[in-house]
Write an enzyme that holds these catalytic residues in place. Structure first.
Site, PDB file in Angstrom:
ATOM      1  N   ASP A 187      25.493  -3.936 -18.440  1.00  0.00           N
ATOM      2  CA  ASP A 187      24.822  -5.060 -17.790  1.00  0.00           C
ATOM      3  C   ASP A 187      23.326  -5.055 -18.082  1.00  0.00           C
ATOM      4  OD1 ASP A 187      24.607  -2.676 -16.253  1.00  0.00           O
ATOM      5  OD2 ASP A 187      23.868  -3.830 -14.558  1.00  0.00           O
ATOM      6  N   GLU A 188      22.707  -6.190 -17.918  1.00  0.00           N
ATOM      7  CA  GLU A 188      21.253  -6.359 -17.956  1.00  0.00           C
ATOM      8  C   GLU A 188      20.615  -5.697 -19.185  1.00  0.00           C
ATOM      9  OE1 GLU A 188      20.332  -6.773 -13.206  1.00  0.00           O
ATOM     10  OE2 GLU A 188      20.535  -4.748 -14.006  1.00  0.00           O
TER      11      GLU A 188
END
Length: 537
Positions: free
Chosen positions: A342-343
């Protein structure tokens, strides 16, 4: 409710006190405690069972000379029996020997005679005047039945010291089994490190509500928390920091094995997460060669996200990832390895896809199944057989997830505005964050994992998970306060049939947990949405 009294009501950490009645004005919520002596009505437990058939005025009372009887010759039944006896001895003061004779007397744990519908995790619980008999097809089923029995006994059964009985269970039959196979809780030990004893106690809290997976977020920008023999600087250097500049810490391999074994004894499977290719500053600070410029990064103790990335064009990076995942997999008997994903804003999209397309097969080579946050479902990332996406978005539709499901992926549902336990309850909550909005207990309960995302059928939903990130959570009491009462809400969504979903009934059963949590010395949020102890205001 007057503002001052409202602040007192929601003060942190909230505690149930041994008071008779606290009235905060006409029409206000009332908090009462009954000393934890009354048994629960049959079926008034969390999560709510599939089928409950009360037996009128019949009840069973545990006698001082009672024993725990288990299936003859079954080591797994004996283990559950020893666990149950260990729970009951401190509060009752009874000896409660565990006898492997298969008798239906006292409290019996049997692996024969259960309704076949219970499957591998369910149980059948029968209470008569003579005995409490839990039947299941596996030790896991017996263990889940024990958690229901705990809640059918008076709340004071959770006391760590001997207290007066009687220890009565109301009569009837429960037949019960889960809706989803995956019912998880995540604990972030990377942003703030939490020691083995805290993790063990958290496991003991969550199993009461039939949570069966513990997801440990073991690495992030602020710290690396698991020893890797081939890369010792990950913990020697990268494990020395945490948010706010504290001392950090890490688990040795022996300590991690201790957590895994402790969880397994409680029928919980550990899912380790090594977040890649972003959220990696602790690794980048430990090993210069993981950076494209060959320069080690400085340790990081803030809370920003999305700024770090492994150098995805260097072979040294893939050797590093292979070594790390191989060592973690060897320590972990469960089926999943979580890659994060993620991210990763600092990783160019084409490099992100290329990285995941090389790393996912590494997971498969260890014999594990890929898990990752739902960003691993990007169209350019090839589908790995059996992989699981964990959805943490805040919308009711996500084409990325739907596309991955169409290719065969399954989904664990963790929408941040419903399931994130680190979100503040309201504007007066002290710990936690609010970027996903305030999440009160009704917000955590009133949604359906099976229909939450458009174009994602219930058949593709593996289950639910309640993550607890720790950027703003540094103590065990803060963990308890943020997890309870919302974790039982998520647990019920994962276990109970959709047809049983009813806020009013859930809030009543949840409120009755207050004296139990008090007996457990568990600090929790006294949500004003709930009438605690089930008493009308």
């Amino acid at each position: 409710m007057a503002p001052i009294l409202a602040r007192l009501w929601r003060s942190w950490p909230a505690r149930i006190a041994a008071v008779s009645v606290l009235v905060l004005g006409a029409g206000a919520v009332t908090l009462t405690t009954r000393g934890g002596t009354a048994p629960a009505p049959m079926g008034e437990v969390l999560p709510v069972p599939v089928s409950v058939r009360p037996a009128g005025d019949i009840s069973y009372t545990l006698a001082p000379d009672a024993a725990v009887h288990t299936e003859a010759g079954s080591a797994e039944a004996a283990q559950v029996g020893a666990y149950l006896a260990g729970l009951l001895r401190p509060s009752t003061g009874y000896a409660l020997p565990v006898v492997q004779d298969g008798q239906e007397s006292g409290v019996s744990l049997l692996l024969t005679g259960a309704d076949p519908v219970v499957g591998s995790e369910g149980y059948q619980l029968d209470v008569t005047e003579e005995a409490v008999v839990i039947r299941a097809r596996t030790g896991t089923g017996l263990f889940n039945g024990v958690q229901t029995l705990r809640q059918l006994l008076p709340p004071r059964i959770e006391s760590a010291t001997a207290v007066p009985g009687p220890w009565t269970v109301r009569g009837g039959r429960i037949v019960d089994y889960p809706r989803f196979p995956y019912r998880g809780a995540m604990l972030d030990v990377a942003r703030h490190f939490h020691p083995v004893e805290t993790v063990r106690r958290y496991i003991d809290r969550i199993v009461l509500y039939k949570i069966n997976y513990l997801h440990l977020h073991l690495s992030d920008d602020q710290g690396w928390r698991i020893a890797v023999d081939s890369r010792p600087r990950l913990t020697e250097y990268g494990g020395r920091t945490q948010v706010g500049g504290g001392p950090g810490g890490h688990y040795t391999k022996a300590q991690y094995r201790e957590i895994v074994e402790y969880a397994a004894q409680r029928h919980v499977t550990v899912v380790p997460e090594i977040d890649l290719p972003g959220h990696t500053n602790a690794a980048l600070a430990s090993y210069a060669e993981l950076n494209c410029d060959g320069k080690a990064r400085k340790p990081y103790t803030g809370t920003d996200v999305g700024f770090s990335t492994l150098c995805t064009t260097k072979e040294e990076t893939y050797a590093f990832v292979k070594d790390v995942l191989g060592e973690i997999a060897a320590l972990t008997p469960g089926p999943y390895l979580h890659l994060g994903g993620d991210e990763a804003r600092a990783t160019p999209p084409e490099r992100y896809a290329a990285f995941m397309n090389r790393v996912q097969p590494m997971v498969a080579a260890t014999g594990k199944t890929v898990m990752g946050w739902h960003q691993i479902g990007e169209p350019e990332v090839r589908h790995q057989e059996g992989r699981v996406l964990q959805y943490w978005g805040r919308t009711g539709a996500d084409p990325l997830v739907a596309g991955a499901v169409a290719k065969g992926a399954r989904v664990v549902m963790s929408p941040a505005n419903r399931a994130y336990l680190d979100m503040k309850y309201d504007e007066e909550t002290v710990p936690g964050q609010k970027w996903a909005g305030y999440v009160e207990v009704r917000d955590a309960y009133d949604w359906d994992p099976g229909s939450h995302l458009e174009d994602v059928p219930a058949s593709a939903v593996l289950g639910v998970e309640a993550p607890l990130w720790t950027e703003a959570i540094s103590t065990e009491k803060e963990i308890e306060y943020m997890a309870f009462p919302r974790l039982p809400a998520i647990a019920e969504l994962g276990w109970s049939p959709r047809a049983t979903h009813d806020w009013t009934a859930f809030a009543r059963r949840l409120g009755a947990q207050g004296p139990r949590w008090a007996a457990m010395d568990l600090g929790f949020h006294h949500s004003p949405q709930v009438t605690w102890d089930g008493q009308a205001g």
